[in-house]
Structure formats: C-alpha cells, structure tokens
Design a protein around this motif. Structure first.
Motif, short mmCIF file in Angstrom:
data_model
loop_
_atom_site.label_atom_id
_atom_site.label_comp_id
_atom_site.label_asym_id
_atom_site.label_seq_id
_atom_site.Cartn_x
_atom_site.Cartn_y
_atom_site.Cartn_z
N VAL A 113 0.84 -1.20 0.00
CA VAL A 113 0.00 0.00 0.00
C VAL A 113 0.88 1.25 0.00
N ASP A 114 1.94 1.24 0.79
CA ASP A 114 2.84 2.40 0.87
C ASP A 114 3.48 2.75 -0.47
N ARG A 115 3.70 1.75 -1.31
CA ARG A 115 4.30 2.00 -2.63
C ARG A 115 3.30 2.58 -3.62
N ALA A 116 2.02 2.55 -3.29
CA ALA A 116 0.98 2.98 -4.22
C ALA A 116 0.61 4.45 -4.03
N ASP A 117 0.16 5.03 -5.12
CA ASP A 117 -0.45 6.36 -5.10
C ASP A 117 -1.97 6.25 -5.05
N VAL A 118 -2.47 5.14 -5.61
CA VAL A 118 -3.91 4.88 -5.66
C VAL A 118 -4.16 3.44 -5.24
N LEU A 119 -5.18 3.25 -4.41
CA LEU A 119 -5.65 1.93 -4.01
C LEU A 119 -7.01 1.70 -4.67
N VAL A 120 -7.12 0.61 -5.44
CA VAL A 120 -8.38 0.23 -6.06
C VAL A 120 -8.86 -1.05 -5.40
N ALA A 152 -2.54 3.35 9.58
CA ALA A 152 -3.64 3.87 8.77
C ALA A 152 -4.35 5.04 9.43
N PHE A 153 -4.32 5.08 10.74
CA PHE A 153 -5.01 6.14 11.47
C PHE A 153 -4.40 6.27 12.86
N ASP A 154 -4.63 7.43 13.47
CA ASP A 154 -4.23 7.67 14.85
C ASP A 154 -5.50 7.96 15.62
N ASP A 155 -5.78 7.14 16.58
CA ASP A 155 -7.03 7.24 17.33
C ASP A 155 -6.72 7.55 18.79
N LEU A 211 -2.79 8.98 -0.21
CA LEU A 211 -3.32 7.92 -1.06
C LEU A 211 -4.71 8.30 -1.57
N LYS A 212 -5.01 7.90 -2.81
CA LYS A 212 -6.36 8.04 -3.35
C LYS A 212 -6.99 6.66 -3.42
N GLY A 213 -8.33 6.61 -3.40
CA GLY A 213 -9.02 5.33 -3.39
C GLY A 213 -10.16 5.26 -4.39
N GLN A 214 -10.30 4.11 -5.01
CA GLN A 214 -11.36 3.84 -5.98
C GLN A 214 -11.99 2.49 -5.65
N VAL A 215 -13.31 2.43 -5.69
CA VAL A 215 -14.03 1.18 -5.49
C VAL A 215 -14.67 0.78 -6.81
N TYR A 226 -12.03 7.40 7.03
CA TYR A 226 -11.46 7.23 8.37
C TYR A 226 -9.93 7.24 8.32
N CYS A 227 -9.38 6.69 7.24
CA CYS A 227 -7.92 6.61 7.11
C CYS A 227 -7.32 7.79 6.34
N GLY A 228 -8.17 8.73 5.91
CA GLY A 228 -7.68 9.91 5.21
C GLY A 228 -7.48 9.71 3.72
N ILE A 229 -7.88 8.56 3.18
CA ILE A 229 -7.72 8.28 1.75
C ILE A 229 -8.70 9.15 0.98
N GLN A 230 -8.20 9.84 -0.05
CA GLN A 230 -9.03 10.72 -0.86
C GLN A 230 -9.79 9.89 -1.88
N PRO A 231 -11.13 9.87 -1.83
CA PRO A 231 -11.88 9.03 -2.74
C PRO A 231 -11.90 9.57 -4.17
N ILE A 232 -11.68 8.69 -5.12
CA ILE A 232 -11.87 9.01 -6.53
C ILE A 232 -13.32 8.72 -6.88
N GLY A 233 -13.81 7.56 -6.44
CA GLY A 233 -15.20 7.23 -6.71
C GLY A 233 -15.54 5.80 -6.35
#
Length: 196
Positions: free
Chosen positions: A74-81, A108-111, A124-128, A159-166
C-alpha cells in the motif's frame, strides 16, 4: 503513478477478474502508470483477525510480518483500487479481513481518545469497483449503493484519510451490460491513472 489493485474472487475466469484486466488495460493506456495486483483469493494472506491482531490493537507490540508486507504494498501505491464482487451488499470476507488486519492504528489512522481520529493515509487516493448481480433499481430501492458508500468510502477511506476518486458499480446481468461494464472498467482505469 503506481496503482495497487486489490481484488477477491476465487475463480480466475470470473467477470471480476475480466473487469480487473480491462481496468489494467485502461491504466496502461496512460504513459507512466504502473500497477500491482493483489488477488486475495490466491495470495495465501490470512484474513482472520486473531488473538495476536486483537492484542496488537489493544496493547501494541510487533506488527506481524505478513501485515508489514501488505502495508509496504500500500505504501508504494499512489492509488488503491478495491475491485470485488458484491457479497451481501459489501465486499467479500477475505477483503474485509485484509482491511481489518492491515489498516491498523499508527499506520492507517491515529485514534487518540484525548483528541480526534486522524487519518494517516492522506497521500493515497481510493477507488471502489463493485460488481453486482442485480439491476440498479434494486440497489436504489433498498439503499445498497448508499450503504456501500457509507461503509467503504466514508467508513474506511475517509477514516484513514484516503481521498476518494469514486465508487463505480458494474452490473453484468446480461450480455450488453457485461460488455458495457468491461468498457466502463477500462474507462475507470484511465480515470484512475489521470487522477492527479
């Protein structure tokens, strides 16, 4: 841009895998884009959140090597699909277990109970890409698409701060829809690759 595609379907000949292949074609159509595919059904990764994971969450300690390895991907990625067949209006259990074990506190988060929760994966950006087996009317009437948005886009990515693409829903319920879904998967790949 480097894209990590996480998928979960036990049949390599499934529509899910065909959609992932078309998504990859879309990524490849944009120069400078690389990708990594994590097929959870074939990877051997143990998705069971066990006693050691529970202890790590509550008292801390050494993160298991298999989790560190996944975090590195995950750390090596710019986008997680996340690309998956819809099971009971959500992702397959193996994918949920991967998230349960990998997306842990202090990575992934600090709680902090004294302050607010802070997502640590904001770079990181995220796409589903969800693949369903009923018509869109069923999703709309029952609120299933909203439920997936709340659970995955807000509840995990947010929750983890990932910016959603869609969140895209492919519904291959007949031949024309299946063909359109594969074209949509290609277009999603292009969109992901140009999401800077």
């Amino acid at each position: 841009m480097h894209v990590l595609i996480v998928t979960a379907h036990p049949d390599p000949a499934s529509y899910t895998h065909a959609a992932v292949a078309r998504l990859v074609d879309g990524l490849k159509s944009v120069p400078g884009t690389t990708h990594d595919i994590l097929d959870l059904a074939a990877s051997g990764f143990d998705p069971l959140f066990g006693v050691a994971d529970n202890d790590l969450f509550h008292v801390g300690g050494q993160t298991p090597a298999d989790v560190v390895d996944q975090q590195g991907r995950v750390d090596r990625a710019d986008v997680l699909v996340l690309a998956f067949p819809v099971y009971w209006w959500s992702m397959p259990a193996v994918m949920k277990g991967w998230i349960d074990r990998v997306f842990i506190r202090d990575w992934a988060f600090d709680d902090d109970p004294a302050s607010k929760t802070t997502g640590l994966l904001g770079r990181l950006k995220g796409q589903v890409v969800a693949i369903g087996g009923v018509d869109i009317g069923t999703y709309e009437r029952r609120g299933y698409l909203d439920a997936m948005k709340a659970q995955i886009v807000q509840g995990i990515f947010g929750y983890c701060g990932i910016q959603p693409i869609g969140l895209d829903l492919l519904l291959p319920i007949d031949q024309p829809a299946a063909e359109q879904g594969l074209q949509d998967a290609f277009d999603i790949g292009r969109r992901v690759a140009t999401s800077n």
